[in-house]
Motif scaffolding. Structure first.
Motif, PDB file in Angstrom:
ATOM      1  N   GLY A   1       0.810  -1.208   0.000  1.00 32.92           N
ATOM      2  CA  GLY A   1       0.000   0.000   0.000  1.00 32.92           C
ATOM      3  C   GLY A   1       0.842   1.256   0.000  1.00 32.92           C
ATOM      4  O   GLY A   1       0.540   2.230  -0.707  1.00 32.92           O
ATOM      5  N   GLU A   2       1.910   1.249   0.772  1.00 38.39           N
ATOM      6  CA  GLU A   2       2.797   2.406   0.827  1.00 38.39           C
ATOM      7  C   GLU A   2       3.498   2.608  -0.511  1.00 38.39           C
ATOM      8  O   GLU A   2       3.696   3.737  -0.959  1.00 38.39           O
ATOM      9  CB  GLU A   2       3.824   2.225   1.951  1.00 38.39           C
ATOM     10  CG  GLU A   2       3.222   2.304   3.348  1.00 38.39           C
ATOM     11  CD  GLU A   2       4.284   2.217   4.426  1.00 38.39           C
ATOM     12  OE1 GLU A   2       5.477   2.172   4.075  1.00 38.39           O
ATOM     13  OE2 GLU A   2       3.923   2.194   5.605  1.00 38.39           O
TER      14      GLU A   2
ATOM     15  N   ARG B   1       2.313   1.802  -3.443  1.00 32.78           N
ATOM     16  CA  ARG B   1       1.322   2.343  -4.385  1.00 32.78           C
ATOM     17  C   ARG B   1       1.108   3.825  -4.144  1.00 32.78           C
ATOM     18  O   ARG B   1       0.996   4.617  -5.093  1.00 32.78           O
ATOM     19  CB  ARG B   1       0.001   1.583  -4.275  1.00 32.78           C
ATOM     20  CG  ARG B   1       0.023   0.214  -4.944  1.00 32.78           C
ATOM     21  CD  ARG B   1      -1.368  -0.363  -5.065  1.00 32.78           C
ATOM     22  NE  ARG B   1      -1.977  -0.590  -3.764  1.00 32.78           N
ATOM     23  CZ  ARG B   1      -1.823  -1.709  -3.063  1.00 32.78           C
ATOM     24  NH1 ARG B   1      -1.059  -2.679  -3.540  1.00 32.78           N
ATOM     25  NH2 ARG B   1      -2.409  -1.869  -1.898  1.00 32.78           N
ATOM     26  N   THR B   2       1.038   4.211  -2.871  1.00 30.67           N
ATOM     27  CA  THR B   2       0.841   5.620  -2.552  1.00 30.67           C
ATOM     28  C   THR B   2       2.013   6.456  -3.041  1.00 30.67           C
ATOM     29  O   THR B   2       1.827   7.531  -3.622  1.00 30.67           O
ATOM     30  CB  THR B   2       0.669   5.815  -1.031  1.00 30.67           C
ATOM     31  OG1 THR B   2      -0.473   5.074  -0.589  1.00 30.67           O
ATOM     32  CG2 THR B   2       0.462   7.288  -0.696  1.00 30.67           C
ATOM     33  N   ARG B   3       3.210   5.966  -2.817  1.00 25.40           N
ATOM     34  CA  ARG B   3       4.404   6.677  -3.287  1.00 25.40           C
ATOM     35  C   ARG B   3       4.360   6.851  -4.804  1.00 25.40           C
ATOM     36  O   ARG B   3       4.650   7.931  -5.323  1.00 25.40           O
ATOM     37  CB  ARG B   3       5.656   5.899  -2.877  1.00 25.40           C
ATOM     38  CG  ARG B   3       6.963   6.517  -3.379  1.00 25.40           C
ATOM     39  CD  ARG B   3       8.143   5.630  -3.023  1.00 25.40           C
ATOM     40  NE  ARG B   3       9.378   6.082  -3.663  1.00 25.40           N
ATOM     41  CZ  ARG B   3      10.192   6.983  -3.175  1.00 25.40           C
ATOM     42  NH1 ARG B   3       9.935   7.527  -2.000  1.00 25.40           N
ATOM     43  NH2 ARG B   3      11.283   7.341  -3.827  1.00 25.40           N
TER      44      ARG B   3
ATOM     45  N   GLN C   1       1.711   6.855  -6.727  1.00 24.96           N
ATOM     46  CA  GLN C   1       0.639   7.794  -7.069  1.00 24.96           C
ATOM     47  C   GLN C   1       1.080   9.235  -6.854  1.00 24.96           C
ATOM     48  O   GLN C   1       0.758  10.122  -7.651  1.00 24.96           O
ATOM     49  CB  GLN C   1      -0.607   7.486  -6.231  1.00 24.96           C
ATOM     50  CG  GLN C   1      -1.306   6.196  -6.630  1.00 24.96           C
ATOM     51  CD  GLN C   1      -2.418   5.821  -5.652  1.00 24.96           C
ATOM     52  OE1 GLN C   1      -2.466   6.325  -4.526  1.00 24.96           O
ATOM     53  NE2 GLN C   1      -3.302   4.945  -6.080  1.00 24.96           N
ATOM     54  N   ILE C   2       1.812   9.478  -5.782  1.00 23.96           N
ATOM     55  CA  ILE C   2       2.332  10.830  -5.509  1.00 23.96           C
ATOM     56  C   ILE C   2       3.258  11.265  -6.644  1.00 23.96           C
ATOM     57  O   ILE C   2       3.163  12.387  -7.146  1.00 23.96           O
ATOM     58  CB  ILE C   2       3.078  10.862  -4.163  1.00 23.96           C
ATOM     59  CG1 ILE C   2       2.096  10.651  -2.997  1.00 23.96           C
ATOM     60  CG2 ILE C   2       3.815  12.194  -3.988  1.00 23.96           C
ATOM     61  CD1 ILE C   2       2.778  10.423  -1.660  1.00 23.96           C
TER      62      ILE C   2
ATOM     63  N   LEU D   1      -5.110  13.602  -4.522  1.00 23.74           N
ATOM     64  CA  LEU D   1      -5.105  12.225  -4.022  1.00 23.74           C
ATOM     65  C   LEU D   1      -5.911  12.046  -2.744  1.00 23.74           C
ATOM     66  O   LEU D   1      -5.988  10.934  -2.213  1.00 23.74           O
ATOM     67  CB  LEU D   1      -3.664  11.770  -3.771  1.00 23.74           C
ATOM     68  CG  LEU D   1      -2.773  11.647  -5.002  1.00 23.74           C
ATOM     69  CD1 LEU D   1      -1.355  11.279  -4.594  1.00 23.74           C
ATOM     70  CD2 LEU D   1      -3.325  10.600  -5.965  1.00 23.74           C
TER      71      LEU D   1
ATOM     72  N   LEU E   1      -5.110  13.052   0.194  1.00 27.67           N
ATOM     73  CA  LEU E   1      -4.164  12.684   1.237  1.00 27.67           C
ATOM     74  C   LEU E   1      -3.902  13.880   2.134  1.00 27.67           C
ATOM     75  O   LEU E   1      -4.066  15.033   1.721  1.00 27.67           O
ATOM     76  CB  LEU E   1      -2.831  12.240   0.627  1.00 27.67           C
ATOM     77  CG  LEU E   1      -2.769  10.891  -0.082  1.00 27.67           C
ATOM     78  CD1 LEU E   1      -1.401  10.723  -0.720  1.00 27.67           C
ATOM     79  CD2 LEU E   1      -3.042   9.754   0.886  1.00 27.67           C
TER      80      LEU E   1
ATOM     81  N   ALA F   1       0.911  12.811   5.396  1.00 30.91           N
ATOM     82  CA  ALA F   1       1.071  11.572   4.642  1.00 30.91           C
ATOM     83  C   ALA F   1       2.050  11.769   3.490  1.00 30.91           C
ATOM     84  O   ALA F   1       2.865  10.891   3.187  1.00 30.91           O
ATOM     85  CB  ALA F   1      -0.275  11.093   4.117  1.00 30.91           C
TER      86      ALA F   1
ATOM     87  N   HIS G   1       6.315  10.124   2.879  1.00 28.47           N
ATOM     88  CA  HIS G   1       6.980   9.525   1.726  1.00 28.47           C
ATOM     89  C   HIS G   1       8.105  10.399   1.195  1.00 28.47           C
ATOM     90  O   HIS G   1       9.144   9.887   0.757  1.00 28.47           O
ATOM     91  CB  HIS G   1       5.954   9.263   0.618  1.00 28.47           C
ATOM     92  CG  HIS G   1       4.964   8.204   0.954  1.00 28.47           C
ATOM     93  ND1 HIS G   1       5.246   6.859   0.842  1.00 28.47           N
ATOM     94  CD2 HIS G   1       3.681   8.291   1.417  1.00 28.47           C
ATOM     95  CE1 HIS G   1       4.191   6.149   1.209  1.00 28.47           C
ATOM     96  NE2 HIS G   1       3.228   6.988   1.562  1.00 28.47           N
TER      97      HIS G   1
END
Length: 204
Positions: A8-9, A11-13, A15-16, A41, A43, A47, A51
């Motif tokens: 999950g982390e 994927r978030t990175r 996406q950022i 996002l 976020l 958050a 990252h």
């Protein structure tokens, strides 16, 4: 050794970086903030800082990812003839502009003096790698007998890069993709021996 991020982390990175990359390619590095990314996002800013502690770290990661993806794309034509490789190189610029974006490192080059030293070094490295790659393709084309041009390899490589980058700016200014496509046609004609021979023959 730093532990790998969880799925999950990761994927978030990613996406950022995706959102930040689009912002740089459309606005420039100095014309967006973490608030823009957070809003897109949904976020929180903490958050984002988890990252990427600061915008400089985010920017460096953007350049490194762009560099990696760009040359991974070029590697797909490693075994092709030089003319095909050069056409493919130019097509990468066209495909970016079709998406209403600019070359990420080209945008950063315009803001070069405002970037941190690590970002500056990474941008320079990107264009150095482009020059080296193009010089190799030009050498291959000369060995194959399909390329012929005046000047040094590095000079011709710089002409190709600067022409494509500058043409992207004009094409965006006038909202006219044909400007870039015409530039590509002239660049290819400028190094292709067969086309130069045809022009000479037709004039005789």
């Amino acid at each position: 050794m730093k532990p790998r991020p969880a799925g999950g982390e990761g994927r978030t990175r990613s996406q950022i970086l995706d959102v930040a990359g689009r912002l740089v390619q459309s606005r420039g590095f100095n014309n967006f903030s973490y608030a823009d990314i957070a809003a897109t996002l949904s976020l929180s800013k903490p958050a984002l800082h988890y990252h990427f502690p600061g915008k400089a770290e985010l920017g460096l990661a953007l350049v490194q990812r762009y560099d990696q993806r760009f040359f991974e794309a070029l590697s797909t034509v490693d075994e092709k003839r030089a003319s095909v490789r050069l056409e493919f190189y130019a097509s990468l610029y066209i495909s970016v502009l079709r998406e209403q974006r600019m070359c990420l490192c080209g945008m950063l080059a315009a803001e070069f003096k405002t970037l941190t030293e690590p970002m500056q070094q990474s941008v320079v490295q990107f264009f150095d790698r482009n020059t080296e790659w193009l010089s190799g393709v030009l050498t291959q084309g000369m060995n194959e007998g399909t390329f012929s041009f005046d000047g040094s390899l590095s000079d011709r490589a710089h002409v190709i890069i600067s022409s494509l980058e500058g043409s992207m700016l004009l094409a965006r200014l006038y909202d006219d993709l044909d400007i870039l496509q015409t530039t590509v046609t002239h660049l290819l004609a400028g190094v292709t021996a067969s086309q130069l021979d045809e022009i000479t023959d037709s004039a005789m």
